[in-house]
Design a protein around this motif. Structure first.
Motif, PDB file in Angstrom:
ATOM      1  N   LEU A   1      35.997  33.124  36.330  1.00 42.77           N
ATOM      2  CA  LEU A   1      35.502  32.506  37.558  1.00 42.77           C
ATOM      3  C   LEU A   1      34.599  31.328  37.224  1.00 42.77           C
ATOM      4  CD1 LEU A   1      35.234  35.899  38.041  1.00 42.77           C
ATOM      5  CD2 LEU A   1      34.764  35.056  40.344  1.00 42.77           C
ATOM      6  N   THR A   2      34.694  30.293  38.047  1.00 42.67           N
ATOM      7  CA  THR A   2      33.720  29.205  38.024  1.00 42.67           C
ATOM      8  C   THR A   2      32.859  29.342  39.274  1.00 42.67           C
ATOM      9  OG1 THR A   2      35.162  27.677  39.234  1.00 42.67           O
ATOM     10  CG2 THR A   2      35.366  27.723  36.821  1.00 42.67           C
ATOM     11  N   ALA A   3      32.072  28.329  39.570  1.00 45.39           N
ATOM     12  CA  ALA A   3      31.196  28.395  40.741  1.00 45.39           C
ATOM     13  C   ALA A   3      31.986  28.447  42.043  1.00 45.39           C
ATOM     14  CB  ALA A   3      30.256  27.198  40.755  1.00 45.39           C
ATOM     15  N   THR A   4      33.203  27.911  42.032  1.00 49.82           N
ATOM     16  CA  THR A   4      33.942  27.779  43.290  1.00 49.82           C
ATOM     17  C   THR A   4      35.304  28.456  43.316  1.00 49.82           C
ATOM     18  OG1 THR A   4      34.845  25.662  42.520  1.00 49.82           O
ATOM     19  CG2 THR A   4      32.817  25.592  43.847  1.00 49.82           C
ATOM     20  N   HIS A   5      35.913  28.731  42.153  1.00 51.65           N
ATOM     21  CA  HIS A   5      37.272  29.259  42.118  1.00 51.65           C
ATOM     22  C   HIS A   5      37.413  30.374  41.085  1.00 51.65           C
ATOM     23  CE1 HIS A   5      37.906  25.377  44.107  1.00 51.65           C
ATOM     24  NE2 HIS A   5      39.007  25.901  44.613  1.00 51.65           N
ATOM     25  N   PHE A   6      38.494  31.150  41.225  1.00 58.85           N
ATOM     26  CA  PHE A   6      38.788  32.168  40.221  1.00 58.85           C
ATOM     27  C   PHE A   6      40.190  31.943  39.671  1.00 58.85           C
ATOM     28  CE2 PHE A   6      40.172  33.847  44.221  1.00 58.85           C
ATOM     29  CZ  PHE A   6      41.170  34.787  43.997  1.00 58.85           C
ATOM     30  N   TYR A   7      40.404  32.389  38.433  1.00 56.32           N
ATOM     31  CA  TYR A   7      41.586  32.008  37.666  1.00 56.32           C
ATOM     32  C   TYR A   7      42.180  33.215  36.945  1.00 56.32           C
ATOM     33  CZ  TYR A   7      39.475  27.372  38.229  1.00 56.32           C
ATOM     34  OH  TYR A   7      38.914  26.228  38.748  1.00 56.32           O
ATOM     35  N   HIS A   8      43.394  32.999  36.428  1.00 61.58           N
ATOM     36  CA  HIS A   8      44.020  34.023  35.588  1.00 61.58           C
ATOM     37  C   HIS A   8      44.915  33.336  34.561  1.00 61.58           C
ATOM     38  CE1 HIS A   8      46.168  37.612  34.292  1.00 61.58           C
ATOM     39  NE2 HIS A   8      45.177  38.285  34.822  1.00 61.58           N
ATOM     40  N   PRO A   9      45.036  33.903  33.351  1.00 62.29           N
ATOM     41  CA  PRO A   9      45.870  33.279  32.321  1.00 62.29           C
ATOM     42  C   PRO A   9      47.366  33.340  32.599  1.00 62.29           C
ATOM     43  CG  PRO A   9      44.269  34.788  31.344  1.00 62.29           C
ATOM     44  CD  PRO A   9      44.260  35.035  32.814  1.00 62.29           C
ATOM     45  N   ASN A  10      47.798  34.276  33.457  1.00 59.55           N
ATOM     46  CA  ASN A  10      49.225  34.494  33.681  1.00 59.55           C
ATOM     47  C   ASN A  10      49.610  34.056  35.093  1.00 59.55           C
ATOM     48  OD1 ASN A  10      51.573  36.307  34.683  1.00 59.55           O
ATOM     49  ND2 ASN A  10      51.680  36.505  32.458  1.00 59.55           N
ATOM     50  N   GLU A  11      50.625  33.210  35.204  1.00 53.56           N
ATOM     51  CA  GLU A  11      51.016  32.678  36.509  1.00 53.56           C
ATOM     52  C   GLU A  11      51.494  33.774  37.455  1.00 53.56           C
ATOM     53  OE1 GLU A  11      53.938  29.273  38.488  1.00 53.56           O
ATOM     54  OE2 GLU A  11      54.303  29.975  36.435  1.00 53.56           O
TER      55      GLU A  11
ATOM     56  N   LYS B   1      32.525  37.504  33.006  1.00 53.68           N
ATOM     57  CA  LYS B   1      33.678  36.751  33.513  1.00 53.68           C
ATOM     58  C   LYS B   1      33.291  35.440  34.199  1.00 53.68           C
ATOM     59  CE  LYS B   1      36.081  40.100  31.998  1.00 53.68           C
ATOM     60  NZ  LYS B   1      36.687  41.099  32.849  1.00 53.68           N
ATOM     61  N   PHE B   2      31.991  35.216  34.401  1.00 46.86           N
ATOM     62  CA  PHE B   2      31.560  34.002  35.085  1.00 46.86           C
ATOM     63  C   PHE B   2      31.465  32.817  34.126  1.00 46.86           C
ATOM     64  CE2 PHE B   2      29.997  37.214  38.079  1.00 46.86           C
ATOM     65  CZ  PHE B   2      30.453  36.675  39.274  1.00 46.86           C
TER      66      PHE B   2
ATOM     67  N   PRO C   1      23.791  35.563  35.964  1.00 50.83           N
ATOM     68  CA  PRO C   1      22.679  34.624  36.181  1.00 50.83           C
ATOM     69  C   PRO C   1      22.393  34.384  37.660  1.00 50.83           C
ATOM     70  CG  PRO C   1      24.146  33.815  34.472  1.00 50.83           C
ATOM     71  CD  PRO C   1      24.828  35.000  35.086  1.00 50.83           C
ATOM     72  N   ALA C   2      21.121  34.175  37.968  1.00 50.33           N
ATOM     73  CA  ALA C   2      20.699  34.002  39.359  1.00 50.33           C
ATOM     74  C   ALA C   2      21.362  32.799  40.014  1.00 50.33           C
ATOM     75  CB  ALA C   2      19.175  33.865  39.417  1.00 50.33           C
ATOM     76  N   HIS C   3      21.591  31.723  39.248  1.00 55.59           N
ATOM     77  CA  HIS C   3      22.173  30.529  39.868  1.00 55.59           C
ATOM     78  C   HIS C   3      23.611  30.776  40.317  1.00 55.59           C
ATOM     79  CE1 HIS C   3      23.903  29.893  35.799  1.00 55.59           C
ATOM     80  NE2 HIS C   3      24.820  29.188  36.422  1.00 55.59           N
TER      81      HIS C   3
ATOM     82  N   GLU D   1      26.465  33.059  47.287  1.00 56.52           N
ATOM     83  CA  GLU D   1      25.886  33.298  48.610  1.00 56.52           C
ATOM     84  C   GLU D   1      25.890  32.035  49.460  1.00 56.52           C
ATOM     85  OE1 GLU D   1      22.890  37.038  47.680  1.00 56.52           O
ATOM     86  OE2 GLU D   1      22.105  34.993  47.545  1.00 56.52           O
ATOM     87  N   GLU D   2      25.724  30.878  48.831  1.00 51.90           N
ATOM     88  CA  GLU D   2      25.778  29.612  49.570  1.00 51.90           C
ATOM     89  C   GLU D   2      27.161  29.359  50.160  1.00 51.90           C
ATOM     90  OE1 GLU D   2      24.521  26.723  46.756  1.00 51.90           O
ATOM     91  OE2 GLU D   2      22.400  27.311  46.839  1.00 51.90           O
TER      92      GLU D   2
END
Length: 245
Positions: free
Chosen positions: A166-176, A200-201, A225-227, A233-234
């Protein structure tokens, strides 16, 4: 590498026999894979490592971070309701949630994962719907167009899954194929809960599944991490935090 990913862990001698080469050749090739962080080696055992391009087999994932997975699953139990429908994919984090459903039966469980089905098929008052499709042995699950079409015909009360990156805005996977099934399941579910440990973040993988806002609730641990929690939440996502130990 394909064999290691499929079984999760194996030994140098077994690989040498399968490939018809010497153990010395296998050691040399494994050393190269270690340098690219695709596998790890300890005392002759070769283990697949998750990366942005590959995910470990379900056997390996089942035994990774098991204590945190149990805690995440305990928190998710609050969302299970009697007489409801629950959809889960091949996420190993859901197994502790499914091991005993007696307090929320009758309930219907829908999954594309054979190893998930094994945990619920013998429980009383649990209706099991197993989604078919193209079988992938490394995941012990079904994917592809047939699976996605079957999922699209459903409307489910609750979907619980995890994510490997996961990034701040999206989630991903290695397998299509896995990414597509995850997306299909979320699209037909009323309530969506993500179980994800702190490791995982701030990671990405090859295929984008979708925005984090596809989930109503994210359950994570105190090492996140808090950020990151603030960012979730934002975006209007409810975040629940459980102990990491």
């Amino acid at each position: 590498m394909d064999h290691v990913v499929r079984v999760g862990a194996t030994h140098v001698e077994e690989l040498a026999e399968i490939l018809g080469v010497s153990a010395m050749t296998v050691y040399r090739d494994v050393a190269e894979l270690e340098r690219t962080q695709l596998v790890t080696r300890r005392r002759g055992e070769v283990t697949a490592a998750e990366s942005s391009l590959t995910e470990a087999s379900y056997r390996l994932r089942m035994n990774t971070n098991s204590e945190v997975k149990n805690t995440l699953a305990d928190a998710a139990r609050a969302y299970l309701k009697r007489g409801s429908s629950l959809m889960v994919d091949d996420s190993s984090s859901t197994i502790p949630l499914l091991s005993d459903l007696s307090e929320v039966t009758p309930i219907t469980v829908i999954t594309n994962a054979e190893f998930v089905a094994k945990y619920v098929r013998d429980q009383d008052d649990v209706r099991l719907l197993l989604i078919g499709g193209e079988y992938e042995s490394w995941a012990d699950s079904y994917f592809g167009d047939l699976a996605e079409v079957a999922i699209s015909q459903l409307r489910v009360d609750l979907c619980v899954m995890s994510s490997s990156a996961l990034t701040a805005t999206h989630f991903y996977h290695p397998n299509e194929n896995v990414a597509r099934v995850k997306r299909a399941m979320l699209n037909v579910s009323r309530k969506k809960v993500l179980l994800v440990d702190s490791s995982k973040f701030d990671r990405s993988a090859l295929y984008k599944v979708g925005p984090n806002t596809m989930f109503d609730v994210v359950i994570t641990d105190t090492n996140t991490p808090a950020h990151i929690i603030d960012q979730l939440e934002e975006q209007g996502i409810a975040v629940e935090i459980v102990p990491a130990d």
